[in-house]
Design a protein around this motif. Structure first.
Motif, PDB file in Angstrom:
ATOM      1  N   LEU A  72      -7.254  -1.779   4.481  1.00  0.00           N
ATOM      2  CA  LEU A  72      -6.228  -2.189   5.436  1.00  0.00           C
ATOM      3  C   LEU A  72      -6.819  -2.564   6.794  1.00  0.00           C
ATOM      4  O   LEU A  72      -6.216  -3.339   7.542  1.00  0.00           O
ATOM      5  CB  LEU A  72      -5.182  -1.080   5.610  1.00  0.00           C
ATOM      6  CG  LEU A  72      -4.340  -0.775   4.360  1.00  0.00           C
ATOM      7  CD1 LEU A  72      -3.512   0.478   4.579  1.00  0.00           C
ATOM      8  CD2 LEU A  72      -3.445  -1.961   4.019  1.00  0.00           C
ATOM      9  N   LEU A  85      -1.538   3.122  10.256  1.00  0.00           N
ATOM     10  CA  LEU A  85      -0.912   3.117   8.937  1.00  0.00           C
ATOM     11  C   LEU A  85       0.549   2.691   9.008  1.00  0.00           C
ATOM     12  O   LEU A  85       1.043   1.946   8.147  1.00  0.00           O
ATOM     13  CB  LEU A  85      -1.014   4.504   8.298  1.00  0.00           C
ATOM     14  CG  LEU A  85      -2.280   4.813   7.502  1.00  0.00           C
ATOM     15  CD1 LEU A  85      -2.209   6.216   6.937  1.00  0.00           C
ATOM     16  CD2 LEU A  85      -2.480   3.803   6.382  1.00  0.00           C
ATOM     17  N   ASN A  94       0.833  -1.199   0.000  1.00  0.00           N
ATOM     18  CA  ASN A  94       0.000   0.000   0.000  1.00  0.00           C
ATOM     19  C   ASN A  94       0.868   1.249   0.000  1.00  0.00           C
ATOM     20  O   ASN A  94       2.070   1.191   0.257  1.00  0.00           O
ATOM     21  CB  ASN A  94      -0.925   0.014   1.226  1.00  0.00           C
ATOM     22  CG  ASN A  94      -0.155   0.174   2.525  1.00  0.00           C
ATOM     23  OD1 ASN A  94       0.037   1.279   3.028  1.00  0.00           O
ATOM     24  ND2 ASN A  94       0.312  -0.941   3.092  1.00  0.00           N
ATOM     25  N   TYR A  95       0.237   2.385  -0.290  1.00  0.00           N
ATOM     26  CA  TYR A  95       0.924   3.677  -0.316  1.00  0.00           C
ATOM     27  C   TYR A  95       0.467   4.493   0.890  1.00  0.00           C
ATOM     28  O   TYR A  95      -0.558   5.174   0.839  1.00  0.00           O
ATOM     29  CB  TYR A  95       0.598   4.448  -1.594  1.00  0.00           C
ATOM     30  CG  TYR A  95       0.973   3.731  -2.863  1.00  0.00           C
ATOM     31  CD1 TYR A  95       2.209   3.121  -2.996  1.00  0.00           C
ATOM     32  CD2 TYR A  95       0.084   3.662  -3.932  1.00  0.00           C
ATOM     33  CE1 TYR A  95       2.555   2.466  -4.159  1.00  0.00           C
ATOM     34  CE2 TYR A  95       0.426   3.019  -5.104  1.00  0.00           C
ATOM     35  CZ  TYR A  95       1.660   2.419  -5.214  1.00  0.00           C
ATOM     36  OH  TYR A  95       2.008   1.771  -6.369  1.00  0.00           O
ATOM     37  N   ALA A  96       1.231   4.438   1.953  1.00  0.00           N
ATOM     38  CA  ALA A  96       0.846   5.172   3.165  1.00  0.00           C
ATOM     39  C   ALA A  96       1.519   6.533   3.264  1.00  0.00           C
ATOM     40  O   ALA A  96       1.145   7.352   4.100  1.00  0.00           O
ATOM     41  CB  ALA A  96       1.171   4.342   4.408  1.00  0.00           C
ATOM     42  N   ASP A 139      -4.587   4.387  -4.259  1.00  0.00           N
ATOM     43  CA  ASP A 139      -4.865   2.956  -4.333  1.00  0.00           C
ATOM     44  C   ASP A 139      -3.652   2.236  -4.929  1.00  0.00           C
ATOM     45  O   ASP A 139      -2.962   2.766  -5.811  1.00  0.00           O
ATOM     46  CB  ASP A 139      -6.088   2.693  -5.207  1.00  0.00           C
ATOM     47  CG  ASP A 139      -7.391   3.097  -4.530  1.00  0.00           C
ATOM     48  OD1 ASP A 139      -7.333   3.519  -3.348  1.00  0.00           O
ATOM     49  OD2 ASP A 139      -8.455   3.000  -5.168  1.00  0.00           O
ATOM     50  N   CYS A 147       0.980  -0.865   9.041  1.00  0.00           N
ATOM     51  CA  CYS A 147       0.587  -1.500   7.775  1.00  0.00           C
ATOM     52  C   CYS A 147       1.640  -1.298   6.690  1.00  0.00           C
ATOM     53  O   CYS A 147       1.429  -1.672   5.530  1.00  0.00           O
ATOM     54  CB  CYS A 147      -0.741  -0.929   7.280  1.00  0.00           C
ATOM     55  SG  CYS A 147      -2.158  -1.298   8.320  1.00  0.00           S
ATOM     56  N   SER A 197      -7.185  -0.359  -1.190  1.00  0.00           N
ATOM     57  CA  SER A 197      -7.374   1.029  -0.789  1.00  0.00           C
ATOM     58  C   SER A 197      -7.024   1.186   0.691  1.00  0.00           C
ATOM     59  O   SER A 197      -6.830   0.199   1.415  1.00  0.00           O
ATOM     60  CB  SER A 197      -8.833   1.456  -1.015  1.00  0.00           C
ATOM     61  OG  SER A 197      -9.682   0.780  -0.087  1.00  0.00           O
ATOM     62  N   PHE A 198      -6.979   2.412   1.129  1.00  0.00           N
ATOM     63  CA  PHE A 198      -6.691   2.701   2.544  1.00  0.00           C
ATOM     64  C   PHE A 198      -7.695   1.994   3.448  1.00  0.00           C
ATOM     65  O   PHE A 198      -7.334   1.398   4.464  1.00  0.00           O
ATOM     66  CB  PHE A 198      -6.723   4.209   2.761  1.00  0.00           C
ATOM     67  CG  PHE A 198      -6.709   4.614   4.211  1.00  0.00           C
ATOM     68  CD1 PHE A 198      -5.574   4.468   4.981  1.00  0.00           C
ATOM     69  CD2 PHE A 198      -7.839   5.140   4.808  1.00  0.00           C
ATOM     70  CE1 PHE A 198      -5.557   4.838   6.325  1.00  0.00           C
ATOM     71  CE2 PHE A 198      -7.846   5.512   6.140  1.00  0.00           C
ATOM     72  CZ  PHE A 198      -6.700   5.360   6.898  1.00  0.00           C
ATOM     73  N   ASP A 199      -8.966   2.028   3.092  1.00  0.00           N
ATOM     74  CA  ASP A 199      -9.998   1.415   3.932  1.00  0.00           C
ATOM     75  C   ASP A 199      -9.857  -0.100   4.012  1.00  0.00           C
ATOM     76  O   ASP A 199     -10.252  -0.720   5.013  1.00  0.00           O
ATOM     77  CB  ASP A 199     -11.393   1.770   3.404  1.00  0.00           C
ATOM     78  CG  ASP A 199     -11.758   3.228   3.676  1.00  0.00           C
ATOM     79  OD1 ASP A 199     -11.196   3.808   4.632  1.00  0.00           O
ATOM     80  OD2 ASP A 199     -12.585   3.783   2.933  1.00  0.00           O
ATOM     81  N   LYS A 214      -1.539   7.486   0.141  1.00  0.00           N
ATOM     82  CA  LYS A 214      -2.937   7.036   0.203  1.00  0.00           C
ATOM     83  C   LYS A 214      -3.583   6.791  -1.159  1.00  0.00           C
ATOM     84  O   LYS A 214      -4.798   6.618  -1.255  1.00  0.00           O
ATOM     85  CB  LYS A 214      -3.776   7.998   1.043  1.00  0.00           C
ATOM     86  CG  LYS A 214      -3.314   8.066   2.500  1.00  0.00           C
ATOM     87  CD  LYS A 214      -4.250   8.862   3.361  1.00  0.00           C
ATOM     88  CE  LYS A 214      -3.757   8.897   4.819  1.00  0.00           C
ATOM     89  NZ  LYS A 214      -4.634   9.689   5.678  1.00  0.00           N
TER      90      LYS A 214
END
Length: 445
Positions: free
Chosen positions: A415, A98, A17-19, A35, A101, A411-413, A33
């Motif tokens: 995670l 985050l 993911n891209y945090a 996708d 993650c 997506s962020f959600d 954040k």
């Protein structure tokens, strides 16, 4: 006795993911954040591994970390079932959640510092996992990294493993991202270059003002002692503080070496000429090819954007060197023009191969970030866990494993979804069986 340099690439994990967690890493922050595609990221990395294997290189793979890191979230006071821990952390402390993650273990250039047996006092290959103390999300990695390295390089006759340095900013250590090695042949004694950003115990010395200097001189010196390196085989070089403040968070974003070649930007180092003179003096009678890229040819920001120096320089079986570059280098007018000219200038570098690793690039890491370099003799290669080496059958096995376990989009959600944690653990449990690693993850122990 034959000698090889084996690239052990990090396999991208199922929760890629891209945090946007890495202050000082421009690409990481720019894509925060967005996708991501875990399946595409893992396949891009695996395809690069297979391509290098097909070129005749020895290629290995290192397993990813488990994320989300439930164990750390529990240490930080989140209680209940795993699903409840995820829900509470995401709601009460989203920044902490985050960080736990993070997909950053994919960049195995930060996994450890490795010294080959030709350089060490006891004639073994030495590994010290990086403590990565400058970033909380990366400081979660060293313990599991150490287990993965021990499971990959298990034979104590040939391999020596050290505990990571103390978890303190005075000994901040970023692994091979700030370390390279020059030599005539991989199995001959070489000169190990440790690049640091500041001196922790002497704040009067030069240091960056905007972004953190993640690597300290004191950490470099400690690793050299642990690995039993001689003073004649080590050069300590300070990274240019101004270039760190331009977004060059690791040395491997501004220089890269291989055998008798050091490829660097003119702004890479502090007191550059003194450093180059010391390298040549310790290297011996044969000349080092110092390939300098001038700002007039490639600006620092363009080098960071394209990761010109976060390329791999490899020596092919025919003895020629080649650069493994991201396609972003090909798409940049100034960088592609420079590389086209470089291969005609009589240096050992004769070819450039471009690879699409955009999923990694968007998170702030190029081809060189994805691999840990390990110089080995043929006997040492035979002592490596053979299941971690890439061949046709293992490539197919891992490709099918990705197809079975990875999501196309994340997506962020997503995670905070307990099902993602179940999917990830199922995938990693199967991976440890494919690679014959044993129980390296907290959920397995």
């Amino acid at each position: 006795m034959k000698q090889f340099e084996v690239n052990f690439d990090g396999l991208v994990g199922p929760t890629h993911n891209y945090a946007g967690l890495s202050y000082g890493n421009v690409a990481s922050l720019n894509n925060a954040k967005a996708d991501s595609s875990p399946k595409q990221a893992a396949k891009q990395g695996l395809k690069k591994m297979k391509a290098l294997s097909d070129m005749g290189m020895l290629q290995g793979v290192l397993a990813p970390q488990e994320r989300p890191d439930i164990q750390t979230l529990r240490r930080l006071g989140f209680t209940g079932t795993d699903a409840q821990v995820l829900e509470k952390a995401a709601r009460q402390a989203p920044e902490v959640f985050l960080a736990c993650c993070s997909a950053s273990s994919m960049w195995t250039a930060n996994a450890a510092t490795v010294s080959p047996s030709a350089d060490t006092a006891d004639g073994r290959v030495h590994f010290t996992p990086a403590n990565l103390t400058n970033k909380f999300h990366r400081s979660l990695e060293p313990e599991v990294t150490g287990r993965i390295l021990k499971a990959t390089f298990a034979n104590e006759k040939y391999f020596q493993h050290h505990t990571h340095l103390p978890d303190n900013e005075h000994f901040g250590d970023e692994g091979a991202a700030n370390h390279t090695r020059l030599c005539t042949e991989y199995g001959h004694a070489g000169v190990e270059l440790f690049v640091y950003g500041r001196q922790a115990f002497d704040p009067s010395k030069p240091a960056p003002k905007k972004y953190p200097a993640r690597q300290t001189l004191e950490a470099c010196q400690a690793i050299a002692r642990l690995h039993g390196l001689s003073d004649e085989g080590v050069v300590y070089i300070q990274q240019n503080p101004d270039v760190i403040d331009q977004g060059v968070f690791h040395n491997d974003v501004i220089s890269v070496g291989n055998q008798n070649v050091l490829f660097y930007h003119e702004q890479a180092f502090h007191n550059t000429q003194a450093a180059l003179d010391e390298i040549q003096a310790k290297f011996g009678e044969q000349p080092v090819h110092f390939i300098r890229v001038d700002t007039a040819d490639v600006a620092v920001q363009e080098a960071v954007k394209t990761y010109l120096f976060n390329t791999q320089i490899i020596t092919l079986p025919n003895g020629e060197m080649a650069i493994i570059a991201p396609t972003e280098c090909q798409e940049s007018e100034s960088v592609s023009r420079y590389l086209d000219r470089l291969v005609t200038q009589g240096t050992p570098i004769k070819k450039v191969h471009y690879f699409d690793v955009k999923q990694s690039m968007r998170n702030g890491g190029g081809p060189a970030c994805l691999r840990l370099r390990v110089a080995l003799t043929d006997q040492e290669v035979d002592a490596v866990n053979p299941n971690t080496l890439i061949n046709d059958s293992q490539f197919e096995r891992l490709n099918h494993w990705i197809d079975r376990h990875y999501r196309d989009e994340l997506s962020f959600d997503d995670l905070r979804d307990p099902q993602l944690l179940i999917e990830s653990r199922s995938a990693l449990d199967e991976l440890t069986q494919i690679l014959k690693l044993g129980s390296v993850y907290p959920f397995q122990r």
